[in-house]
Each structure stands twice: as structure tokens, then as C-alpha cells.
Design an enzyme around this catalytic site. Structure first.
Site, PDB file in Angstrom:
ATOM      1  N   CYS A  77       1.900 110.521 132.707  1.00 20.29           N
ATOM      2  CA  CYS A  77       2.660 111.089 133.825  1.00 20.29           C
ATOM      3  C   CYS A  77       3.466 110.002 134.525  1.00 20.29           C
ATOM      4  O   CYS A  77       4.623 110.216 134.908  1.00 20.29           O
ATOM      5  CB  CYS A  77       1.722 111.789 134.793  1.00 20.29           C
ATOM      6  SG  CYS A  77       0.331 110.771 135.355  1.00 20.29           S
ATOM      7  N   HIS A 101      -1.648 106.929 142.936  1.00 20.65           N
ATOM      8  CA  HIS A 101      -1.967 108.023 142.015  1.00 20.65           C
ATOM      9  C   HIS A 101      -3.228 108.758 142.469  1.00 20.65           C
ATOM     10  O   HIS A 101      -4.216 108.140 142.872  1.00 20.65           O
ATOM     11  CB  HIS A 101      -2.175 107.420 140.614  1.00 20.65           C
ATOM     12  CG  HIS A 101      -2.180 108.407 139.497  1.00 20.65           C
ATOM     13  ND1 HIS A 101      -3.172 109.343 139.337  1.00 20.65           N
ATOM     14  CD2 HIS A 101      -1.324 108.565 138.462  1.00 20.65           C
ATOM     15  CE1 HIS A 101      -2.917 110.056 138.257  1.00 20.65           C
ATOM     16  NE2 HIS A 101      -1.799 109.610 137.714  1.00 20.65           N
TER      17      HIS A 101
END
Length: 333
Positions: A153, A180
Site C-alpha cells: 500500500c 501507518h
């Protein structure tokens, strides 16, 4: 379109299937995992991050029923399914474990023709290509690329702004930091873990972590001089990457913003990259399908140093690209 099988029905696998069905991209010929059908059906039907699926969902032995669709379920606890017998062309591996060539090759050995891995390969030798939508997907060669990585990602969140800066201003070198959301690789409570920093409760700590994004980016741009790190924070989804660069050409903040606006509106990054004109927090990008949302108010420049911030829903945005890339490959193999 050739047949697609889904292998691994965890966080990414379930969102991948939601996207594929919602956007009517394809229906996989099978879903594989190591858990029981009823539990997996329940997890698909009601998701903490993305809410309830709008159709009835049920799991019975050997089958997942989603709305009016009956999808065969293959328990892979003991072995990888016989893809040749099932007539599978493309396996999308969402286990997070097929990061070596041996791990991905196992699907080819069982009769699949192609494998799309939803994780960054450990080295370039562990895959045939790293292909990202809007970046280099058009370079797919069905004769040469049988093991394909989608990176992570974070790879996708960084690749889009890097492409824009490279094409407009060039890049000498840079550093990134990604903030994150926590993931299943971490622990909910303090306990010894393989990575020592992961030994502390994920929902209570800011935890420094490594990032494979820099390596994956160099698979695409071998001469790119960018590295970075990650910090896991107590949010369930929604992340941001700060990219600090020294460009080859002189540029202003306004010129950089204009380049991002153009990329969001037209060209290969349309639908992949978007821009945020106003000031937001991470809740704004949860369930957003873009893999890079450039926070224009956070764009800054000091001397030769340019700073760009790219938001991304680390589950939903990535799953959208994964489903789109799977559909693209299945049309061309």
C-alpha cells in the site's frame, strides 16, 4: 476474461473481493483460506472498517454464498489447490507470504499460469515484474511476466507522487516517512515478538517499523535514490506518507500543486491519485478508492528541499488497485 482465483481471505483478500463484486470487475472461480466457511462469511458480511455488505452472506461446507453468487471455497490448510484441475489462469495471492519466488512459484507448480502477489517481493529475483496501475502496468508482457508483485500500500501511495515529480521536475534523492495504521503483524498486548518493537501493544503505542516500499520503488525506477521508514500508530486504517525530495529542476510550491492537480484530472494517474484542497484528518480518507491523495496544504519547500504528503487508506485503496490490476491482467493473458 480468463479465470481468477483468490488465495487468502484476510484483510486484503476480503476487501479485494468486495471491490471486485461492487465494481463488477469479475467473480473469482474460487476462494481459498485455512479457516471455516461460516466464520469467513461472517467476517466478509460485517467489516469493522467498511461496514455491512448489502446482500445476504452465508458460508456452508465448500461454498461461500454472497447474494445470488455461489463461490466455491477451497480449504488450503494442507496444500495449495490443484489450479490446473480447476482451470485457473490467474491466482491472486493475498496471504502476504508469497514474497519469495519459491512461495509464488508454488502456484505455478500447481497449474496456475500467472500469479499476482499482494505484497512486495523480497528481491527483484523473487518476481518477474512489479506492476502498478498508473505507473507501469502497460509494460506487462504475458510471455515474460508470470510472477507479478503489486508492492505494498505504501509503495502505491509513494509511486504516484514520485511519478509526477520525476516527470515534471526530476529527483536527485529523497527520504520518506510513513505514518501507518497498525496491522495483524503486531500484537494487541505486550508480548515478545520476532521484531522487538512489535512487542508492545499496537493500539497503545507509536511503533517504528521498516518499510519495503523503497525496495519496490527501485524495482520500477532502478536509478531512484529514495529510502525511508515507517511508524505504526493506533488507528485501524488510514495512513499518510511524507516524501521529502531534492529535485533536479527548480520549482515552486504552486508549480508542484498545479502538477498534482493535472495528474489527478487526466492521464494514467486519473483515478489512482487525487488531491485534497482543504485541511483534513485521517478519517477523511477511510474507504477512499485512490491509492494516493495529495494533501496540497501540506506541500512545502525550504531551499532545495520539497515536502509532499500522500494520504492513503492502506486497506481499501490498495485493494481497489489490486482488483483493477487483476482484471487488467486477466484480459491480456
Amino acid at each position: 476474461m480468463k479465470t481468477i482465483a483468490l488465495y487468502g481471505f484476510g484483510r486484503i483478500g476480503r476487501q479485494f473481493l468486495r471491490v471486485a463484486l461492487t465494481e463488477r470487475l469479475f467473480v473469482p472461480v474460487s476462494v481459498s483460506d485455512i479457516r471455516d466457511e461460516a466464520t469467513l462469511a461472517a467476517l466478509f458480511a460485517v467489516d469493522t472498517n467498511y461496514g455491512r455488505w448489502p446482500e445476504p452472506v452465508a458460508g456452508t461446507p465448500g461454498q461461500l454464498r454472497i447474494g445470488e453468487r455461489d463461490i466455491p471455497y477451497l480449504n488450503s490448510a494442507t496444500e495449495i489447490p490443484d489450479w490446473a484441475a480447476l482451470g485457473v489462469d490467474l491466482v491472486v495471492d493475498c496471504t502476504g507470504r508469497a514474497t519469495t519466488r519459491a512461495g509464488a512459484q508454488a502456484h505455478l507448480d500447481r497449474g496456475a499460469k500467472y500469479v499476482l502477489v499482494s505484497a512486495p517481493s523480497k528481491t527483484l529475483a523473487d518476481c518477474d515484474a512489479v506492476l502498478l496501475k498508473g505507473i507501469n502496468l502497460e509494460t506487462f508482457d504475458p510471455d515474460q511476466h508470470h510472477l507479478i508483485s503489486m508492492g505494498s500500500c505504501t509503495t502505491n501511495a509513494l509511486a504516484a507522487p514520485i511519478k509526477v515529480i520525476l516527470e515534471n521536475f526530476g529527483i536527485q534523492y529523497g527520504l520518506f516517512s510513513t505514518v501507518h495504521s497498525y496491522t495483524n503483524s503486531q500484537s494487541l498486548t505486550d508480548q515478545p515478538m520476532k521484531d522487538r518493537r512489535d512487542s508492545w501493544a499496537a493500539a497503545e503505542n507509536i511503533i517504528p517499523s521498516s518499510s519495503g516500499a523503497a525496495r519496490a520503488l527501485q524495482f520500477i525506477w532502478p536509478d531512484l535514490h529514495i529510502t525511508g521508514k515507517a511508524y505504526r500508530v493506533p488507528t485501524r486504517t488510514g495512513s499518510i506518507a511524507e516524501l521529502n525530495l531534492v529535485t533536479e529542476k527548480e520549482c515552486t510550491v504552486d508549480e508542484v500543486k498545479a502538477a498534482f492537480r493535472r495528474a489527478a484530472q487526466e492521464g494514467p494517474l486519473h483515478g489512482v491519485l487525487d488531491v485534497l484542497e482543504d485541511e483534513w484528518a485521517s478519517c477523511r480518507i477511510v474507504a477512499d478508492p485512490h491509492t494516493a491523495l495529495i494533501d496540497l496544504p501540506l506541500t512545502a519547500k525550504q531551499g532545495q528541499l520539497l515536502s509532499v504528503a500522500s494520504w492513503y487508506d492502506n486497506e481499501w485503496g490498495f485493494s481497489n488497485r489490486l482488483a483493477e490490476v487483476a482484471a487488467y491482467l486477466a484480459e491480456r493473458i
